[in-house]
Design an enzyme around this catalytic site. Structure first.
Site, PDB file in Angstrom:
ATOM      1  N   HIS A  28      47.862  40.101  37.363  1.00 48.61           N
ATOM      2  CA  HIS A  28      47.834  41.452  37.164  1.00 48.61           C
ATOM      3  C   HIS A  28      46.950  41.732  35.885  1.00 48.61           C
ATOM      4  CE1 HIS A  28      49.675  41.325  33.149  1.00 48.61           C
ATOM      5  NE2 HIS A  28      50.379  40.319  33.330  1.00 48.61           N
ATOM      6  N   CYS A  29      46.353  42.997  35.720  1.00 49.95           N
ATOM      7  CA  CYS A  29      45.607  43.214  34.461  1.00 49.95           C
ATOM      8  C   CYS A  29      46.134  44.345  33.959  1.00 49.95           C
ATOM      9  CB  CYS A  29      44.192  43.831  35.110  1.00 49.95           C
ATOM     10  SG  CYS A  29      44.273  45.410  36.338  1.00 49.95           S
ATOM     11  N   ALA A  30      45.733  45.282  32.931  1.00 49.91           N
ATOM     12  CA  ALA A  30      46.281  46.120  32.053  1.00 49.91           C
ATOM     13  C   ALA A  30      46.892  47.220  32.799  1.00 49.91           C
ATOM     14  CB  ALA A  30      45.187  46.794  31.143  1.00 49.91           C
TER      15      ALA A  30
END
Length: 203
Positions: A28-30
């Site tokens: 996942h990212c932000a």
């Protein structure tokens, strides 16, 4: 209540993408839950996009990216528990979705995204100090300015520690060992040794 919603969303996403067997890799990212799926189609995009809590679905760079927002880390944690708590790795190495470029992008996102807000906040403080120093030149001599200046630089000074924490979580290694290894890079004594070595002294 929020935790239940996050769990429910993780369960629904896992169901709609074909279950754990259809997932080659995930991170996942932000704001996005990033999946690498063995098989995907337009119908899957629409079904996931219609889930409550999902803002959008983007298919890009061999990834099935589910835009969730700032609660993505909580959904990711629930998703990770549902799939055994270990990020699945695609070791085939010969498919477009599992190529080295996609893995590098996913790794960089997982390592840097969690603390990007901290760096942004530090940059904002630095920007405010620059503006204030232009309006009030003597402010640089005040204790208040100096305190906030130190605060604004601290995330960059200790950046190796931030990286150690997020990287250890991504690669499933011991966080304390990773921090210990990187702490030497920001230790005052190490900086002194580097300066002495730079001056030509044998260390």
């Amino acid at each position: 209540m929020k935790a239940n919603k996050n769990r429910d969303l993780a369960v629904r996403i896992l169901e709609e993408v074909g279950g754990e067997k259809n997932i080659a890799n995930y991170t996942h990212c932000a704001t996005r839950l990033r999946l690498v799926l063995n098989e995907e189609d337009d119908g899957m995009v629409q079904s996931v996009k219609s889930l409550p809590g999902v803002i959008d679905v983007v298919r890009k760079g061999g990834q099935f990216q589910i835009v969730i927002g700032n609660t993505v880390d909580k959904v990711y944690n629930e998703f990770s528990e549902l799939t055994g708590g270990i990020e699945k790795q695609d070791n085939s190495g010969d498919t477009e979705k599992g190529n080295i470029f996609s893995r590098i992008i996913a790794t960089m996102s997982a390592v840097f995204a969690p603390f990007v807000y901290v760096l942004a906040a530090a940059g904002t403080i630095q920007g405010a100090l620059i503006i204030l120093s232009q309006i009030w030149p003597n402010i640089a001599d005040t204790g208040t300015y100096q305190v906030f200046d130190v605060i604004s630089w601290s995330p960059f000074t200790f950046l190796p520690i931030f990286i150690a924490i997020t990287a250890s979580k991504h690669f499933k290694t011991n966080t304390y060992t990773a921090v210990f290894a990187n702490a030497a890079l920001v230790a005052p004594g190490f900086s002194e040794l580097a300066q002495r070595a730079g001056a030509g002294e044998g260390i």
